[in-house]
Design a protein around this motif. Sequence first.
Motif, short mmCIF file in Angstrom:
data_model
loop_
_atom_site.label_atom_id
_atom_site.label_comp_id
_atom_site.label_asym_id
_atom_site.label_seq_id
_atom_site.Cartn_x
_atom_site.Cartn_y
_atom_site.Cartn_z
N MET A 10 -88.69 -84.60 8.00
CA MET A 10 -90.40 -85.49 7.96
C MET A 10 -89.90 -86.60 6.99
SD MET A 10 -93.50 -83.80 5.85
CE MET A 10 -93.47 -83.82 4.53
N LEU A 11 -91.03 -87.64 7.85
CA LEU A 11 -91.01 -88.38 6.69
C LEU A 11 -92.24 -88.80 6.06
CD1 LEU A 11 -89.22 -91.41 6.77
CD2 LEU A 11 -89.93 -92.03 8.36
N ARG A 12 -92.74 -89.41 5.02
CA ARG A 12 -93.58 -89.50 4.35
C ARG A 12 -93.93 -90.49 4.04
NH1 ARG A 12 -93.86 -85.60 -1.19
NH2 ARG A 12 -92.82 -87.31 -1.14
N ARG A 13 -95.11 -91.28 3.86
CA ARG A 13 -95.15 -92.97 2.89
C ARG A 13 -95.68 -91.77 1.33
NH1 ARG A 13 -99.82 -97.25 4.75
NH2 ARG A 13 -98.99 -99.18 3.04
N MET A 14 -95.05 -93.64 0.80
CA MET A 14 -95.28 -93.55 -0.30
C MET A 14 -96.25 -94.05 -1.19
SD MET A 14 -90.77 -93.67 -0.99
CE MET A 14 -91.15 -93.54 -3.21
N GLN A 15 -96.73 -92.94 -2.16
CA GLN A 15 -98.32 -94.09 -2.40
C GLN A 15 -98.00 -94.80 -3.74
OE1 GLN A 15 -100.78 -93.28 -0.67
NE2 GLN A 15 -99.34 -92.75 0.94
N ASP A 16 -96.72 -94.21 -4.12
CA ASP A 16 -96.72 -95.51 -5.53
C ASP A 16 -95.93 -97.23 -5.66
OD1 ASP A 16 -94.94 -93.50 -4.75
OD2 ASP A 16 -94.22 -93.18 -7.36
N MET A 17 -96.58 -97.71 -5.11
CA MET A 17 -95.90 -99.03 -4.38
C MET A 17 -95.75 -100.36 -4.89
SD MET A 17 -92.38 -97.60 -2.39
CE MET A 17 -92.35 -99.57 -2.18
N PRO A 18 -95.92 -100.69 -5.52
CA PRO A 18 -95.99 -102.17 -5.47
C PRO A 18 -96.65 -102.76 -4.66
CG PRO A 18 -93.46 -102.02 -6.29
CD PRO A 18 -93.52 -100.94 -5.56
N ALA A 19 -97.45 -103.79 -4.83
CA ALA A 19 -98.25 -104.44 -4.02
C ALA A 19 -97.42 -105.10 -3.37
CB ALA A 19 -99.39 -105.45 -4.93
N GLY A 20 -97.55 -105.04 -1.88
CA GLY A 20 -96.79 -106.07 -0.80
C GLY A 20 -96.08 -104.65 -0.21
N THR A 21 -95.74 -104.38 -1.04
CA THR A 21 -94.38 -103.45 -0.43
C THR A 21 -95.11 -102.09 0.55
OG1 THR A 21 -93.91 -101.85 -2.68
CG2 THR A 21 -93.24 -104.19 -2.60
N ILE A 22 -94.06 -101.77 1.13
CA ILE A 22 -94.15 -100.59 1.77
C ILE A 22 -92.98 -99.92 1.60
CG2 ILE A 22 -94.55 -99.09 4.13
CD1 ILE A 22 -95.58 -101.93 5.13
N GLY A 23 -93.32 -97.90 1.11
CA GLY A 23 -92.44 -97.10 0.79
C GLY A 23 -92.07 -95.98 1.78
N PHE A 24 -91.14 -95.21 2.21
CA PHE A 24 -91.37 -94.27 2.66
C PHE A 24 -90.39 -93.00 2.15
CE2 PHE A 24 -92.64 -97.05 6.77
CZ PHE A 24 -93.63 -96.61 6.34
N GLU A 25 -90.45 -92.00 1.91
CA GLU A 25 -89.66 -90.28 1.36
C GLU A 25 -88.78 -89.93 2.40
OE1 GLU A 25 -88.78 -87.89 -2.31
OE2 GLU A 25 -91.14 -88.72 -1.74
N ALA A 26 -87.88 -89.73 2.85
CA ALA A 26 -86.51 -88.63 3.50
C ALA A 26 -87.07 -87.35 2.98
CB ALA A 26 -85.83 -89.17 4.25
#
Length: 122
Positions: free
Chosen positions: A1-17
């Motif tokens: 499963m791949l989940r978008r991380m919510q606690d990221m700095p502005a202008g960035t995108i994070g995903f957790e495997a």
Amino acid sequence: MLRRMQDMPAGTIGFEAIGDVEDDDWEDVAEPILRQELAQGGKLRLLYLLGPRSDVDGDAVGAEAGFRARHVTGYERLAVVSDEDWIRPALRGLSFLLPGKAKGFAVHDLAQAKTWLAGEEQ
């Protein structure tokens, strides 16, 4: 499963495997978000967090690589956070092939990875 991380700095995108990650996970979760960011004229500052119990399928890696190849100019920074020993040297060795800047971080350096991704650290 791949989940978008919510606690990221502005202008960035994070995903957790988490657990098994297959190409459908990447295509259903990450790709639409990245396409939207690119359509809005943004450059991608992307973080992947690969936890200790994650297993990323080769097809998922291929799907991400294909997307990256089609959108080379859209990537600005890529951070891969993992405790796998081979990740950081592999990124250093292959960074000249990747669009933008790429850097590997250990899981305990997640905060540093986010700072680097946001461009606050070279």
